[in-house]
Design a protein around this motif. Structure first.
Motif, PDB file in Angstrom:
ATOM      1  N   ASP A   1      41.555  30.386  98.553  1.00 47.21           N
ATOM      2  CA  ASP A   1      40.877  31.060  97.445  1.00 47.21           C
ATOM      3  C   ASP A   1      40.169  31.985  97.229  1.00 47.21           C
ATOM      4  N   GLU A   2      40.224  32.444  96.025  1.00 43.58           N
ATOM      5  CA  GLU A   2      39.455  34.599  96.176  1.00 43.58           C
ATOM      6  C   GLU A   2      38.486  34.437  95.490  1.00 43.58           C
ATOM      7  N   LEU A   3      37.626  35.346  95.707  1.00 42.54           N
ATOM      8  CA  LEU A   3      36.550  35.713  95.097  1.00 42.54           C
ATOM      9  C   LEU A   3      36.345  37.253  94.489  1.00 42.54           C
ATOM     10  N   PHE A   4      36.051  37.118  93.282  1.00 46.18           N
ATOM     11  CA  PHE A   4      36.277  38.243  92.783  1.00 46.18           C
ATOM     12  C   PHE A   4      34.350  38.458  92.577  1.00 46.18           C
ATOM     13  N   LEU A   5      34.137  39.847  92.912  1.00 51.80           N
ATOM     14  CA  LEU A   5      32.311  40.025  92.092  1.00 51.80           C
ATOM     15  C   LEU A   5      32.658  41.108  91.653  1.00 51.80           C
ATOM     16  N   VAL A   6      32.648  41.180  90.527  1.00 55.86           N
ATOM     17  CA  VAL A   6      32.582  42.068  88.776  1.00 55.86           C
ATOM     18  C   VAL A   6      31.223  43.257  89.504  1.00 55.86           C
ATOM     19  N   VAL A   7      31.136  44.212  89.981  1.00 58.51           N
ATOM     20  CA  VAL A   7      30.185  45.255  90.349  1.00 58.51           C
ATOM     21  C   VAL A   7      29.889  45.975  88.833  1.00 58.51           C
ATOM     22  N   ASP A   8      30.959  46.457  88.579  1.00 57.08           N
ATOM     23  CA  ASP A   8      30.965  47.381  86.814  1.00 57.08           C
ATOM     24  C   ASP A   8      31.553  46.955  85.877  1.00 57.08           C
ATOM     25  N   GLY A   9      31.361  46.839  84.611  1.00 54.41           N
ATOM     26  CA  GLY A   9      32.886  46.756  83.542  1.00 54.41           C
ATOM     27  C   GLY A   9      32.438  44.410  83.100  1.00 54.41           C
ATOM     28  N   GLU A  10      33.653  44.538  82.546  1.00 49.09           N
ATOM     29  CA  GLU A  10      33.567  43.182  82.523  1.00 49.09           C
ATOM     30  C   GLU A  10      35.047  42.792  82.402  1.00 49.09           C
ATOM     31  N   LEU A  11      35.931  41.455  83.306  1.00 48.87           N
ATOM     32  CA  LEU A  11      35.986  41.330  83.760  1.00 48.87           C
ATOM     33  C   LEU A  11      36.999  39.907  83.349  1.00 48.87           C
ATOM     34  N   THR A  12      37.810  39.207  82.854  1.00 53.27           N
ATOM     35  CA  THR A  12      38.255  38.190  82.483  1.00 53.27           C
ATOM     36  C   THR A  12      39.849  38.058  83.286  1.00 53.27           C
ATOM     37  N   VAL A  13      39.289  36.231  84.054  1.00 55.07           N
ATOM     38  CA  VAL A  13      40.049  35.934  85.083  1.00 55.07           C
ATOM     39  C   VAL A  13      41.387  34.504  83.996  1.00 55.07           C
ATOM     40  N   GLN A  14      42.308  34.952  83.608  1.00 54.23           N
ATOM     41  CA  GLN A  14      42.961  34.193  82.818  1.00 54.23           C
ATOM     42  C   GLN A  14      43.554  33.027  83.660  1.00 54.23           C
ATOM     43  N   LEU A  15      42.940  31.764  83.499  1.00 54.55           N
ATOM     44  CA  LEU A  15      43.430  30.813  83.728  1.00 54.55           C
ATOM     45  C   LEU A  15      44.721  29.618  83.056  1.00 54.55           C
ATOM     46  N   ARG A  16      45.516  28.492  84.060  1.00 54.03           N
ATOM     47  CA  ARG A  16      46.043  28.717  82.396  1.00 54.03           C
ATOM     48  C   ARG A  16      45.562  26.676  82.106  1.00 54.03           C
ATOM     49  N   ASP A  17      43.991  26.549  82.188  1.00 54.17           N
ATOM     50  CA  ASP A  17      43.732  25.180  81.510  1.00 54.17           C
ATOM     51  C   ASP A  17      42.374  25.819  81.294  1.00 54.17           C
ATOM     52  N   GLY A  18      42.014  27.637  80.926  1.00 55.22           N
ATOM     53  CA  GLY A  18      40.947  28.427  80.298  1.00 55.22           C
ATOM     54  C   GLY A  18      40.319  29.536  81.076  1.00 55.22           C
ATOM     55  N   ASP A  19      39.953  30.340  80.249  1.00 54.13           N
ATOM     56  CA  ASP A  19      39.774  31.640  81.142  1.00 54.13           C
ATOM     57  C   ASP A  19      38.004  31.700  81.303  1.00 54.13           C
ATOM     58  N   VAL A  20      37.780  32.850  82.658  1.00 59.26           N
ATOM     59  CA  VAL A  20      36.585  32.629  82.995  1.00 59.26           C
ATOM     60  C   VAL A  20      36.435  34.466  82.724  1.00 59.26           C
ATOM     61  N   THR A  21      35.076  34.695  82.072  1.00 58.06           N
ATOM     62  CA  THR A  21      34.842  36.111  81.788  1.00 58.06           C
ATOM     63  C   THR A  21      33.217  36.352  82.746  1.00 58.06           C
ATOM     64  N   LEU A  22      33.605  37.896  83.341  1.00 55.73           N
ATOM     65  CA  LEU A  22      32.676  38.022  84.208  1.00 55.73           C
ATOM     66  C   LEU A  22      31.871  39.591  84.431  1.00 55.73           C
ATOM     67  N   GLY A  23      30.808  39.150  84.104  1.00 54.42           N
ATOM     68  CA  GLY A  23      30.005  40.795  83.818  1.00 54.42           C
ATOM     69  C   GLY A  23      29.988  41.761  85.115  1.00 54.42           C
ATOM     70  N   PRO A  24      29.153  42.215  85.525  1.00 54.41           N
ATOM     71  CA  PRO A  24      28.402  42.776  86.443  1.00 54.41           C
ATOM     72  C   PRO A  24      27.462  41.824  87.121  1.00 54.41           C
ATOM     73  N   GLY A  25      27.382  41.358  88.251  1.00 58.12           N
ATOM     74  CA  GLY A  25      26.642  40.832  88.968  1.00 58.12           C
ATOM     75  C   GLY A  25      27.499  39.444  89.203  1.00 58.12           C
ATOM     76  N   GLN A  26      28.369  39.201  88.745  1.00 61.56           N
ATOM     77  CA  GLN A  26      28.757  37.905  88.454  1.00 61.56           C
ATOM     78  C   GLN A  26      29.811  37.762  88.990  1.00 61.56           C
ATOM     79  N   LEU A  27      30.109  36.522  89.785  1.00 60.71           N
ATOM     80  CA  LEU A  27      31.139  35.929  90.408  1.00 60.71           C
ATOM     81  C   LEU A  27      31.986  35.497  90.506  1.00 60.71           C
ATOM     82  N   TYR A  28      33.189  34.790  90.620  1.00 59.08           N
ATOM     83  CA  TYR A  28      34.492  33.294  90.276  1.00 59.08           C
ATOM     84  C   TYR A  28      35.033  33.535  91.679  1.00 59.08           C
ATOM     85  N   VAL A  29      35.276  31.726  92.681  1.00 58.28           N
ATOM     86  CA  VAL A  29      35.718  31.815  92.937  1.00 58.28           C
ATOM     87  C   VAL A  29      37.232  30.648  92.738  1.00 58.28           C
TER      88      VAL A  29
END
Length: 122
Positions: A50-78
Motif C-alpha cells: 500500500d502507499e500512504l499520502f499525508l498532505v502537509v501543505d497544499g492540495e493533492l489529487t490522487v487520480q484513480l481509474r475509478d474516481g479521484d481523491v482530493t486531499l488538503g492539509p492534514g488529510q491522508l489517503y492510502v
C-alpha cells in the motif's frame, strides 16, 4: 535516551526538487519520507505494498481509474497495493509518505521521474 524529533517544515525547507522523496525517519522496516510535488506524475502501481499520502501543505489529487481523491492539509489517503494511481497537483504540495524500505516512487512504471534512495535528511 532522548528521542529524535523530526520537524517536517524544517526538513521540507532544506530542498526544492520536485517528485524526489527524502527519508526523514525510519520505523521498523518502513521509511517516513517528505516530498514536494507539482504537476502530474506518472500512472503506476505498487504490486507489493500500500502507499500512504499525508498532505502537509497544499492540495493533492490522487487520480484513480475509478474516481479521484482530493486531499488538503492534514488529510491522508492510502492507495491499496496493486491499484494504479497518478498523483497530480496544480500548485506545489508538501506531503509525507510512509512506505516499506526500498519502494520505488514510480512503482511498476519506471522512467525519468524514478528517484533514487535519498536519506540525506535523516
Amino acid at each position: 535516551m532522548a528521542e529524535k524529533v523530526v520537524d517536517l517544515a524544517e526538513r521540507l525547507s532544506l530542498f526544492s526538487d520536485l517528485w524526489s522523496p527524502k527519508v526523514v525517519a525510519r520505523m521498523n522496516d518502513y521509511e517516513i519520507k517528505v516530498v514536494k510535488v507539482q504537476g502530474e506524475f506518472v500512472w503506476h502501481a505498487h504490486d507489493d505494498t500500500d502507499e500512504l499520502f499525508l498532505v502537509v501543505d497544499g492540495e493533492l489529487t490522487v487520480q484513480l481509474r475509478d474516481g479521484d481523491v482530493t486531499l488538503g492539509p492534514g488529510q491522508l489517503y492510502v492507495v491499496p497495493r496493486g491499484v494504479e494511481h497518478c498523483p497530480v497537483a496544480d500548485g506545489e504540495v508538501h506531503a509525507l509518505l510512509i512506505e516499506p524500505v526500498g519502494v520505488v516512487n514510480t512503482g511498476d512504471a519506471g522512467g525519468p521521474l524514478t528517484a533514487g534512495p535519498d536519506d540525506s535528511l535523516t
